[in-house]
Design an enzyme around this catalytic site. Structure first.
Site, PDB file in Angstrom:
ATOM      1  N   LYS A 161     -26.733  27.044 -44.338  1.00 29.82           N
ATOM      2  CA  LYS A 161     -27.195  26.840 -42.968  1.00 29.82           C
ATOM      3  C   LYS A 161     -26.017  26.787 -42.004  1.00 29.82           C
ATOM      4  O   LYS A 161     -24.933  26.307 -42.348  1.00 29.82           O
ATOM      5  CB  LYS A 161     -27.963  25.518 -42.844  1.00 29.82           C
ATOM      6  CG  LYS A 161     -29.254  25.439 -43.622  1.00 29.82           C
ATOM      7  CD  LYS A 161     -29.905  24.087 -43.384  1.00 29.82           C
ATOM      8  CE  LYS A 161     -31.234  23.944 -44.090  1.00 29.82           C
ATOM      9  NZ  LYS A 161     -31.851  22.607 -43.863  1.00 29.82           N
ATOM     10  N   ARG A 294     -34.239  15.119 -27.936  1.00 32.19           N
ATOM     11  CA  ARG A 294     -35.026  15.450 -26.744  1.00 32.19           C
ATOM     12  C   ARG A 294     -36.488  15.134 -27.001  1.00 32.19           C
ATOM     13  O   ARG A 294     -36.861  14.682 -28.090  1.00 32.19           O
ATOM     14  CB  ARG A 294     -34.886  16.948 -26.434  1.00 32.19           C
ATOM     15  CG  ARG A 294     -35.288  17.827 -27.617  1.00 32.19           C
ATOM     16  CD  ARG A 294     -35.429  19.282 -27.277  1.00 32.19           C
ATOM     17  NE  ARG A 294     -35.564  20.132 -28.430  1.00 32.19           N
ATOM     18  CZ  ARG A 294     -36.669  20.313 -29.137  1.00 32.19           C
ATOM     19  NH1 ARG A 294     -37.770  19.662 -28.803  1.00 32.19           N
ATOM     20  NH2 ARG A 294     -36.696  21.127 -30.178  1.00 32.19           N
ATOM     21  N   VAL A 297     -42.151  19.215 -28.471  1.00 30.09           N
ATOM     22  CA  VAL A 297     -43.386  19.881 -28.043  1.00 30.09           C
ATOM     23  C   VAL A 297     -44.600  19.090 -28.529  1.00 30.09           C
ATOM     24  O   VAL A 297     -45.584  18.914 -27.813  1.00 30.09           O
ATOM     25  CB  VAL A 297     -43.440  21.323 -28.601  1.00 30.09           C
ATOM     26  CG1 VAL A 297     -44.771  21.992 -28.245  1.00 30.09           C
ATOM     27  CG2 VAL A 297     -42.271  22.146 -28.081  1.00 30.09           C
ATOM     28  N   ARG A 340     -50.731  24.568 -31.172  1.00 28.89           N
ATOM     29  CA  ARG A 340     -49.938  25.246 -30.149  1.00 28.89           C
ATOM     30  C   ARG A 340     -50.540  26.629 -29.921  1.00 28.89           C
ATOM     31  O   ARG A 340     -50.497  27.485 -30.812  1.00 28.89           O
ATOM     32  CB  ARG A 340     -48.492  25.415 -30.598  1.00 28.89           C
ATOM     33  CG  ARG A 340     -47.734  24.144 -30.856  1.00 28.89           C
ATOM     34  CD  ARG A 340     -46.263  24.481 -31.054  1.00 28.89           C
ATOM     35  NE  ARG A 340     -45.507  23.351 -31.533  1.00 28.89           N
ATOM     36  CZ  ARG A 340     -44.179  23.322 -31.583  1.00 28.89           C
ATOM     37  NH1 ARG A 340     -43.488  24.397 -31.203  1.00 28.89           N
ATOM     38  NH2 ARG A 340     -43.540  22.259 -32.032  1.00 28.89           N
TER      39      ARG A 340
END
Length: 448
Positions: A161, A294, A297, A340
């Site tokens: 990664k 943050r 969604v 979503r």
């Protein structure tokens, strides 16, 4: 008379509308910024001041720090809310906001840098006692021989990664020792192009994990709490489509232990604001993968179960207020599911911008629709394809599933393709109903 504080919303779409509504409840004035392609966005009808910040291209508008800060100064903003996406996890932007004498609604730039680099984030989590996947101790070395030795010691399969990665970029699965060199080289190149850094690391690859999240809130006074857990395993190409809270089939005590460690980790790193710890879960074990510094969604599924307005609390904390609740006050009740809804072909996932010719959102008890679209609105081709979030709450998971099925059936969006048809199939799939969905189920065609 004291002048109300002014919040500039450095975002667009449904999250900009969500933030504007929270500010109004708090008696705060709002400034909405928009690109030339977004002059008809719904949230611009809910703000006190609106400012065009550039052309349609995100690079020249929503990602242009200089123009956003100029708008903030022009409109005498006191605070900046970044929403999610765009500049929300950009430490340089958070730092620039602070240097301009404004309050950034989120953690400090220092903490964002610490947790934005997956290598330093993992080290901090290990120090905090948060469970992590076995892997390399930091970035893989430049020498092929040392990299090979480290990967062989981890065992296969493993995953390489990018330390600054996200969204599946700079990521390679390695099945055998012979594949290491090629995978690491490709991951470095992709990471450099996407993030400007070529540091990569390796860790054990889980074949059938679930994606579990812990929502946290912390203030400037040393208080940190966790608000429950979410299951976000229904994904395609590392992008989430359906989320729910709480996760099913995981012992409550295990979730509590994990949530407590996450809250303690916030205190250790000096985190302030809303944040999310993301984990993979397999064979009864949790493994930390990253922290989103943050608003997520999928925050509404947590709001629906714990009854806390996360956005409002996020703003209050940024103002310097202590959290309005303690850990003992957090009680998660019932079950919530979010779909979503994207402007995409439900089979190919190709974006499908265009004019909305019909808009009939679902309603009724326990149903919430977070969306900025309306009939005659034109979905632009320049930004993320998310156009709505349909959230339901029920007394049980079974009740929530039935309510979501009914809500999806009721929702009508004409003129463009959306993912609703796929989400209807997911909610009928045995893997979803039994709670055995993994992050690979949708990509493998197990829920179509």
């Amino acid at each position: 008379m004291t002048k109300p504080l002014r919040v500039l919303i450095a975002n667009r779409g449904e999250i900009a509308l969500r933030i504007a509504r929270a500010c109004r409840l708090m008696g705060l004035e709002t400034i909405g910024v928009y690109s030339e392609a977004d002059a008809d966005l719904a949230h611009l009808n809910c703000v006190d001041t609106k400012v065009c910040i550039g052309p349609a291209s995100a690079a020249q508008s929503y990602l242009n720090q200089e123009r956003i800060l100029r708008a903030a100064q022009l409109c005498q903003a006191d605070m900046v809310h970044p929403g999610y996406g765009f500049l929300s996890e950009n430490p340089d932007f958070a730092e620039a906001v602070a240097c301009a004498g404004l309050t950034f609604i989120g953690p400090t730039a220092q903490v964002m840098r610490l947790m934005g680099d997956k290598i330093s984030a993992k080290r901090e989590m290990i120090a905090a006692g948060v469970p992590c996947l076995p892997g390399s101790d930091g970035a893989l070395p430049d020498t092929t021989q040392d990299t090979q030795r480290i990967c062989d010691a981890i065992g296969y399969p493993l995953i390489v990664k990018a330390s600054a990665g996200g969204g599946g970029r700079g990521m390679r699965i390695v099945e055998t020792s012979a594949d290491v060199v090629g995978a690491v080289t490709n991951a470095r190149q992709e990471s450099l192009l996407a993030f400007g850094k070529n540091d990569v690391y390796a860790e054990r690859f889980l074949k059938s994990p679930r994606h579990i999240e812990i929502q946290v809130m912390a203030d400037r006074h040393g208080n940190a709490v966790w608000l429950g857990a979410r299951d976000c395993s229904v994904q395609r190409r590392h992008q989430k489509l359906v989320e729910e809270a709480p996760p099913t089939g995981i012992p409550e005590q295990n979730i509590t232990t994990l949530g407590t460690k996450c809250a303690q980790a916030c205190q250790l790193i000096g985190y302030v604001g809303a944040g999310t710890f993301e984990f993979l879960y397999e064979d009864g074990q949790f493994y930390f993968i990253e922290m989103n510094t943050r608003l997520q969604v999928e925050h509404p599924v947590t709001e629906m179960t714990c009854g806390i307005d996360i956005v409002r609390e996020q703003i209050a904390v940024a103002l310097g207020n202590p959290l309005s609740f303690t850990q003992d006050d957090v009680q998660c009740i019932g079950h919530a599911i979010e779909c979503r809804i994207n402007a995409e072909n439900p089979d190919t996932f190709l974006p499908h911008p265009g004019k909305i010719t019909q808009w009939w959102p679902a309603g009724g008890p326990g149903v919430r629709m977070d969306s900025h679209i309306y009939e005659s609105y034109v979905v632009p081709p320049y930004y993320d394809s998310l156009i709505a979030k349909l959230i339901v709450h029920g007394s049980s998971r079974e009740d929530a599933i039935e309510r979501m099925r009914a809500a999806l059936d009721e929702t009508r969006i004409g003129g463009i393709c959306t993912t609703i048809a796929l989400q209807q199939r997911v909610l009928q799939a045995e893997a979803f109903l039994s709670g055995t969905v993994t992050v690979h189920s949708l990509d493998k065609g197990l829920m179509k």
